[in-house]
Design an enzyme around this catalytic site. Structure first.
Site, PDB file in Angstrom:
ATOM      1  N   HIS A 193      -1.110   4.744  -6.184  1.00 45.04           N
ATOM      2  CA  HIS A 193      -2.289   4.877  -5.323  1.00 45.04           C
ATOM      3  C   HIS A 193      -2.577   6.314  -4.942  1.00 45.04           C
ATOM      4  CE1 HIS A 193      -1.997   0.548  -5.182  1.00 45.04           C
ATOM      5  NE2 HIS A 193      -3.298   0.660  -5.129  1.00 45.04           N
ATOM      6  N   GLU A 438      -5.552 -10.172 -10.359  1.00 46.86           N
ATOM      7  CA  GLU A 438      -4.606  -9.067 -10.565  1.00 46.86           C
ATOM      8  C   GLU A 438      -3.227  -9.571 -10.976  1.00 46.86           C
ATOM      9  OE1 GLU A 438      -5.214  -5.883  -7.610  1.00 46.86           O
ATOM     10  OE2 GLU A 438      -5.270  -7.496  -6.152  1.00 46.86           O
ATOM     11  N   ASP A 462      -3.070  -3.667 -11.256  1.00 45.46           N
ATOM     12  CA  ASP A 462      -1.976  -4.604 -10.999  1.00 45.46           C
ATOM     13  C   ASP A 462      -1.824  -5.616 -12.127  1.00 45.46           C
ATOM     14  OD1 ASP A 462      -0.675  -3.905  -8.594  1.00 45.46           O
ATOM     15  OD2 ASP A 462      -2.523  -4.364  -7.529  1.00 45.46           O
ATOM     16  N   CYS A 509     -12.601  -3.769 -11.431  1.00 44.55           N
ATOM     17  CA  CYS A 509     -12.538  -2.623 -10.518  1.00 44.55           C
ATOM     18  C   CYS A 509     -11.238  -1.838 -10.662  1.00 44.55           C
ATOM     19  CB  CYS A 509     -12.750  -3.061  -9.073  1.00 44.55           C
ATOM     20  SG  CYS A 509     -11.475  -4.184  -8.500  1.00 44.55           S
TER      21      CYS A 509
HETATM   22  C1  PEP Z   1      -6.145  -3.039  -9.171  1.00 48.20           C
HETATM   23  O1  PEP Z   1      -5.015  -3.497  -8.966  1.00 48.20           O
HETATM   24  O2  PEP Z   1      -6.647  -2.899 -10.314  1.00 48.20           O
HETATM   25  C2  PEP Z   1      -6.980  -2.600  -8.042  1.00 48.20           C
HETATM   26  C3  PEP Z   1      -8.222  -2.222  -8.208  1.00 48.20           C
HETATM   27  O3  PEP Z   1      -6.397  -2.583  -6.805  1.00 48.20           O
HETATM   28  P1  PEP Z   1      -5.403  -1.436  -6.290  1.00 48.20           P
HETATM   29  O4  PEP Z   1      -5.391  -0.357  -7.331  1.00 48.20           O
HETATM   30  O5  PEP Z   1      -5.939  -0.981  -4.987  1.00 48.20           O
HETATM   31  O6  PEP Z   1      -4.118  -2.166  -6.191  1.00 48.20           O
HETATM   32 MG    MG Z   2      -4.463  -4.070  -6.968  1.00 45.83          MG
END
Ligand code: PEP
Ligand code: MG
Length: 577
Positions: A193, A438, A462, A509
């Site tokens: 992240h 995910e 994920d 996303c």
């Molecule tokens: C993902 O897991 O692709 C996602 C968009 O969520 P994050 O990256 O915040 O876990």
């Molecule tokens: Mg995620």
């Protein structure tokens, strides 16, 4: 070409930066048992008090540098640490240990820290238990000064390249506010992240450079090439000229792309693709609008919870959501409910005392944590629902794995809606509720999720991690993180097909959606909505405008046929160049 030092890590952004190293002091330095003679007590106490003062002055100066308009309550966070420095539980108790036990200052402080942490550990209140993180933060600062460090030298981050073992998303945001030029870390993959955040904040970064904190010296000049994952120390004039040219070329390319910013993302044969933005803070709305996103496909709300000693209240959250809804001026905002977990800890507040878990990525994170802790979840739901009265808001649930879990979530949302209705509080009664796909189980059961939800969004960061059993935070296994793995592609296809069968929208996303290398394949597979870091919108729009849907569908069929027949496809790059 001679170089004093260089590091190869993992590319994290397409950006390049040049700046001086700021070596970040992290953690508590190792301290060994040391005793002093009686005649040294006074000078040892003076040394300790000087270190306390230096640390206090440093924190005060950091506090003054925080811009007034920062959304996160960083000042409150620093105030807590200033109060601790003044607290007798640290200062006087350490001095007593120096006086009574004839301990050296470092050892006395360590012993006192251990005593305090033990007390916090025994507390029932999970929030108070996490106060030990603050103790460590403060003690770490003082120990650093006792070890000869100069905190004030580390005060100014503006234009500097921060070199650290690792950075939490909370620290990343804090540094962005202080004008940092780039990040280099020893740990982390491009999907951690912190890396995502650095990308979305437009900060060049290279992660996963082993020993970076010993390789690079405080104050030396560094070139950070986020595109290649390369860091060059003490560059020659030729190297500097090369990178300055690259920075200029990038600027010109952006200028060129910006000329088409108002044109829709239409393929040459007229298919409209909707391009949404992923945002972390209401401040990201500016670039989202500048790059003409069709909406926000992912608002990661956990960043509102970071860098502060307390949880944000419902009203504070409402204010942030309202500022996003209003700022977007009528384009939809998809707010994801809290996704705290091992990769997105707040840097201070407790995940209600549930961390650390045995295997945190598979543990009590995201919606699982929210279901267990309604006092965390319900105020957020209320704030999201209330914000929906001001403009188009969609509510999105992260990390769903089973239908029972989803039903429980929907029950809580319905109950919250009832309570608001009874009180006459306005909200959108038809607020669309979506789920993130995910977890492989959710992708395989996408039909059931699609029947119970208004939209799906594929979170590939994920989904790939869980499908391939590759920790997205771990640079050692990063090379195995493969968005084109047949298993991943089948799960994505399965999800798209399920949403289409149910007649509900589906988007992606995860970071894969904002990577131009995959744009054409994803459109060929049937996605019509992609959500990405705002800075990727211009390039993606241009690529779509140069593509023909029918051709992409044909190439996608060829690609999948090869995958089915050979178990892998060698021709991805030739097909989707
Ligand atoms: C993902 O897991 O692709 C996602 C968009 O969520 P994050 O990256 O915040 O876990
Ligand atoms: Mg995620």
């Amino acid at each position: 070409m001679t170089l004093s030092c260089q590091g190869i890590g993992i590319n994290t952004s397409r950006e390049v930066a040049i700046g001086e190293v700021y070596l970040l002091q992290q953690g508590i330095p190792e301290v060994t048992h040391r005793e002093i003679t009686k005649d040294l007590v006074a000078s040892e106490i003076a040394r300790f008090e000087n270190a306390l003062h230096a640390t206090t002055n440093h924190l005060r100066s950091v506090r003054e540098q925080i811009p007034a308009n920062t959304a996160l309550d960083i000042s409150e966070f620093i105030d807590t640490h200033l109060l601790m420095l003044e607290d007798n539980a640290i200062s006087q108790a350490t001095i007593s240990l120096i006086k009574d036990n004839l301990y050296g200052a470092e050892w006395a402080l360590k012993v006192r820290r251990d005593e305090l942490v033990r007390v916090f550990d025994e507390m029932d209140d999970p929030y108070l238990r996490t106060r030990k993180d603050d103790v460590d933060h403060v003690v770490g600062h003082v120990q650093f000064v006792l070890a000869g460090g100069q905190p004030e030298q580390q005060g100014d981050l503006s234009g500097r390249v921060v070199v650290a073992r690792d950075l939490t998303p909370a620290e990343t945001i804090m540094m962005k506010n202080q004008g940092v030029a780039a990040f280099v870390t020893e740990f982390g993959g491009p999907l951690s992240h912190t890396a995502i955040l650095a990308r979305s904040l437009g900060i060049p970064a290279v992660v996963g450079i082993h020993q970076a904190t010993s390789l690079f010296r405080h104050g030396e000049q560094l070139v950070v090439d986020g595109a290649q994952g390369v860091v060059l120390a003490d560059p020659t004039d030729r190297i500097l000229a090369h990178y300055r040219q690259r920075i200029e070329t990038k600027r010109l390319r952006e200028e060129e792309l910006r000329r088409h910013v108002d044109l829709p993302a239409l393929t040459t044969d007229g298919e409209r693709i909707f391009l949404h933005a992923n945002i972390e803070l209401p401040e990201d709305i500016g670039i989202t609008l500048n790059n003409r996103a069709d909406g926000v496909g992912l608002f990661r709300t956990e960043f509102l919870y970071m860098n502060r000693p307390t949880l944000p209240t419902e009203e504070e959250q409402l204010e942030a959501y309202l500022s996003a809804v209003r700022g977007l001026g009528g384009i939809p905002l998809t707010i994801r409910t809290l996704d705290l977990g091992v990769d997105k800890t707040t840097g201070n507040i407790s995940e209600s005392g549930c961390m650390p878990a045995i295997n945190p990525a598979l543990g009590l994170r995201a919606i699982r944590l929210c279901l267990k802790e309604p006092e965390l979840f319900v105020p957020q739901l209320r704030a999201i629902l209330r914000a929906s009265a001001a403009g188009p808001v969609r509510l999105m649930i992260p990390m769903l794995s089973g239908i029972q879990e989803l039903k429980q979530v929907i029950q809580i949302i319905d109950r919250t809606k009832d309570e608001l209705s009874k009180k006459g509080v306005p909200f959108d009664t038809d607020i669309p509720i979506g789920g993130m796909i995910e977890v492989p189980a959710a992708a395989l059961a996408a039909d059931s999720f699609a029947r119970n939800l208004d939209f799906l969004s594929i979170g590939t960061n994920d989904l790939i991690q869980y499908t391939l059993a590759v920790d997205r935070m771990d640079e050692e296994v990063n090379f195995l993180f493969d968005p084109l793995h047949p298993a991943v592609l089948r799960l994505i296809q399965h999800t798209i097909d399920a949403a289409n069968r149910a007649g509900i929208p589906v988007s992606m996303c995860g970071e894969m959606a904002g990577e131009p290398r995959y744009t054409q394949l994803l459109i060929g597979m049937g996605l019509r909505e992609l959500s990405m870091q705002p800075s990727a919108l211009l390039e993606t729009r241009e690529l779509i405008r140069q593509s023909s849907l029918s051709e992409l569908q044909q190439r996608t069929r060829t690609f999948f046929k090869e995958l089915e027949e050979k178990g892998e496809s060698q021709s991805f790059d030739t097909l989707f160049d």
